[in-house]
Write an enzyme that holds these catalytic residues in place. Structure first.
Site, short mmCIF file in Angstrom:
data_model
loop_
_atom_site.label_atom_id
_atom_site.label_comp_id
_atom_site.label_asym_id
_atom_site.label_seq_id
_atom_site.Cartn_x
_atom_site.Cartn_y
_atom_site.Cartn_z
N ASP A 36 5.59 9.96 11.13
CA ASP A 36 5.91 8.53 11.11
C ASP A 36 4.75 7.74 11.68
O ASP A 36 4.35 7.93 12.83
CB ASP A 36 7.20 8.26 11.91
CG ASP A 36 7.52 6.77 11.98
OD1 ASP A 36 7.29 6.06 10.97
OD2 ASP A 36 7.99 6.32 13.04
N GLY A 39 2.99 0.67 13.85
CA GLY A 39 1.99 -0.24 14.40
C GLY A 39 1.45 0.22 15.75
O GLY A 39 0.37 -0.22 16.17
N THR A 40 2.16 1.09 16.45
CA THR A 40 1.70 1.58 17.75
C THR A 40 1.56 3.10 17.76
O THR A 40 0.55 3.64 18.21
CB THR A 40 2.70 1.18 18.88
OG1 THR A 40 2.89 -0.23 18.82
CG2 THR A 40 2.17 1.58 20.25
N ASN A 41 2.56 3.79 17.26
CA ASN A 41 2.63 5.24 17.45
C ASN A 41 2.49 6.04 16.17
O ASN A 41 2.84 5.58 15.09
CB ASN A 41 3.96 5.59 18.11
CG ASN A 41 4.04 5.05 19.53
OD1 ASN A 41 3.16 5.32 20.35
ND2 ASN A 41 5.06 4.26 19.82
N ARG A 43 3.84 9.73 15.05
CA ARG A 43 4.71 10.84 15.47
C ARG A 43 4.79 11.90 14.38
O ARG A 43 4.76 11.58 13.20
CB ARG A 43 6.12 10.32 15.76
CG ARG A 43 6.19 9.36 16.93
CD ARG A 43 7.63 9.11 17.36
NE ARG A 43 7.66 8.27 18.54
CZ ARG A 43 7.69 6.93 18.50
NH1 ARG A 43 7.71 6.30 17.33
NH2 ARG A 43 7.68 6.24 19.61
N ARG A 100 3.38 -1.14 2.01
CA ARG A 100 4.02 -0.95 0.71
C ARG A 100 3.56 0.39 0.16
O ARG A 100 2.35 0.65 0.09
CB ARG A 100 3.62 -2.08 -0.27
CG ARG A 100 4.53 -3.29 -0.27
CD ARG A 100 4.72 -3.94 1.04
NE ARG A 100 3.45 -4.41 1.62
CZ ARG A 100 3.19 -4.49 2.91
NH1 ARG A 100 4.09 -4.10 3.80
NH2 ARG A 100 2.03 -4.93 3.35
N ASP A 140 8.36 3.10 6.04
CA ASP A 140 9.15 3.53 7.21
C ASP A 140 10.58 2.96 7.25
O ASP A 140 11.53 3.68 7.61
CB ASP A 140 8.40 3.26 8.53
CG ASP A 140 7.91 1.83 8.66
OD1 ASP A 140 8.23 0.98 7.80
OD2 ASP A 140 7.18 1.55 9.65
N GLY A 168 6.64 -3.85 14.61
CA GLY A 168 7.05 -4.85 13.62
C GLY A 168 8.54 -4.74 13.36
O GLY A 168 9.29 -4.24 14.20
N GLU A 189 11.09 -5.43 2.31
CA GLU A 189 10.17 -5.77 3.41
C GLU A 189 10.90 -6.83 4.24
O GLU A 189 10.53 -8.01 4.27
CB GLU A 189 8.83 -6.29 2.85
CG GLU A 189 7.85 -5.18 2.52
CD GLU A 189 7.36 -4.42 3.76
OE1 GLU A 189 7.56 -4.88 4.89
OE2 GLU A 189 6.78 -3.33 3.57
#
Ligand code: ADP
Ligand code: BMX
Ligand code: MG
Ligand code: CA
Length: 343
Positions: A36, A39-41, A43, A100, A140, A168, A189
């Site tokens: 996954d 925007g930050t992680n 995984r 997308r 996601d 987000g 979205e």
């Protein structure tokens, strides 16, 4: 002790017939690797057929394409090595990513600023070549919806929508039991539903998106603004100088009675609620599933906005918070578990 042999006799587990033993064995050993990218992680996890995460690895999502691809493949290789020790047979790789996505090709078509250098990226070919496994890719939020359909509150629900809050805001729509991708893979979205003409700037370049009001990043921006003006603290709240300010501080400050923090969260919840009312009026689901870091905070205010602003015919829909640990990761795994075992 006279009781001892008796207890032993009665403590044996119920004996299972050989067929259910075989099924249990398959459900526990056949697994997917899931990835996954947010925007930050970044995984990666090993997920078995039952939807249990057997092992999870978390890193910060790198800022460049090269570093990111390298890290994805490295983390997957590490996971494949660990899978052997866990007695898992890896059937394939599922990738959940912001942006997308064309799932037929396994390509990320376009991303907002939330993930840099992440447009026109073929994920299937390099990952499949490096690992020797089949690869499935989807957005996601869409993956989160797949996870709810297979393992969560979306089971046996024909029409539902999920909203996942992280850095987000991601969305997924199941309509007549199927995920909606749209004509150019830009359906659902949901973070970019606009609720005002002159609202805050969004990382997509537009203004007034629900993501710009209610995402982790939006709340962090507001928390930092209050902190700079020395308005973030509440009675009994201790913020260390070196501590990075996040959305979590805003939530704590509001819970401790800071009226400025409360006002920011109230606006965020209202924006999200109005966005969800718009969704109800477009696809008319019977259920809305909230997930991600702020889901439990948003549930009640969203229900309130629906009761005030939705058309009568949409008011009976249910809003729930997920009971899944990692919807996006589990949904990425579900693509593998569903397709790789299809006969
Ligand atoms: P992503 O998928 O975008 O990488 P995650 O789902 O891992 O994101 O969540 C990370 C985001 O959630 C960050 O923006 C962070 O600031 C925010 N966050 C993390 N913990 C909390 C918390 N306890 N309360 C509110 N926001 C949080
Ligand atoms: C952004 C957008 C969506 C994604 C959502 C949630 C990009 C890179 N991302 O709106 O596609 O679903 O963020 O992502 O265009 P997360 O980072 O919060 O997990
Ligand atoms: Mg995410
Ligand atoms: Ca989506």
């Amino acid at each position: 002790d006279l009781n001892e042999p008796l207890q032993k006799t009665f403590c044996f587990p119920p004996v299972k017939d050989p067929i259910s033993q075989d099924i249990d064995h398959i459900l526990e050993t056949q697994s997917a690797l899931s990835v996954d990218l947010g925007g930050t992680n970044l995984r990666v996890a090993i997920v078995c057929m039952k939807g249990n995460i057997l092992k999870k690895y978390t890193e910060t999502n790198p800022n460049t394409f090269e570093e990111r691809m390298f890290l994805i493949i490295k983390m997957c290789k590490d996971a494949m090595r660990d899978a052997v020790g866990l007695n898992c047979r890896i059937l394939g790789v599922g990738v959940s990513t912001g942006g997308r996505v064309n799932p037929q090709e396994g390509v990320v078509l376009h991303s907002t600023n939330l993930i840099q250098e992440w447009s026109s990226v073929d994920l299937r070919t390099p990952i499949s070549d490096a690992l020797g496994l089949s690869v499935w890719v989807d957005n996601d939020g869409n993956c989160a919806a797949l996870a709810e359909r297979k393992f969560g509150h979306g089971r046996r629900v024909e029409n539902f929508v999920t909203i996942i809050t992280g850095t987000g805001i991601g969305g997924g729509i199941i309509h007549q039991n199927e995920l909606i991708h749209g004509s150019t893979f830009c359906a659902a979205e949901l973070g970019h539903i606009k609720v005002s003409l002159e609202g805050p700037e969004c990382s997509c370049g537009s203004h007034g998106c629900i993501e710009a009001y209610a995402s982790g990043l939006a709340l962090q921006r507001e928390a930092k603004r209050l902190h700079d003006e020395d308005l973030l603290k509440a009675e009994g709240m201790d913020i260390k100088l070196s501590e990075p300010i996040t959305a979590a501080h805003l939530v704590s400050a509001a819970r401790m009675g800071n009226p400025k923090a409360e006002a920011v969260l109230c606006k965020a919840s209202t924006a999200l609620g109005v966005g969800i009312v718009n969704i109800l009026h477009i696809v008319n689901p019977s259920l809305v599933i909230l997930s991600g870091v702020l889901a439990s905070y948003y549930k009640e205010p969203v229900q309130h906005v629906i009761s005030e602003k939705a058309l009568i015919s949409s008011q009976s829909i249910k809003v729930v918070t997920t009971d899944l640990d990692e919807p996006a990761l589990l949904g990425a795994a579900s693509m593998v578990l569903d397709y790789a075992t299809r006969r």
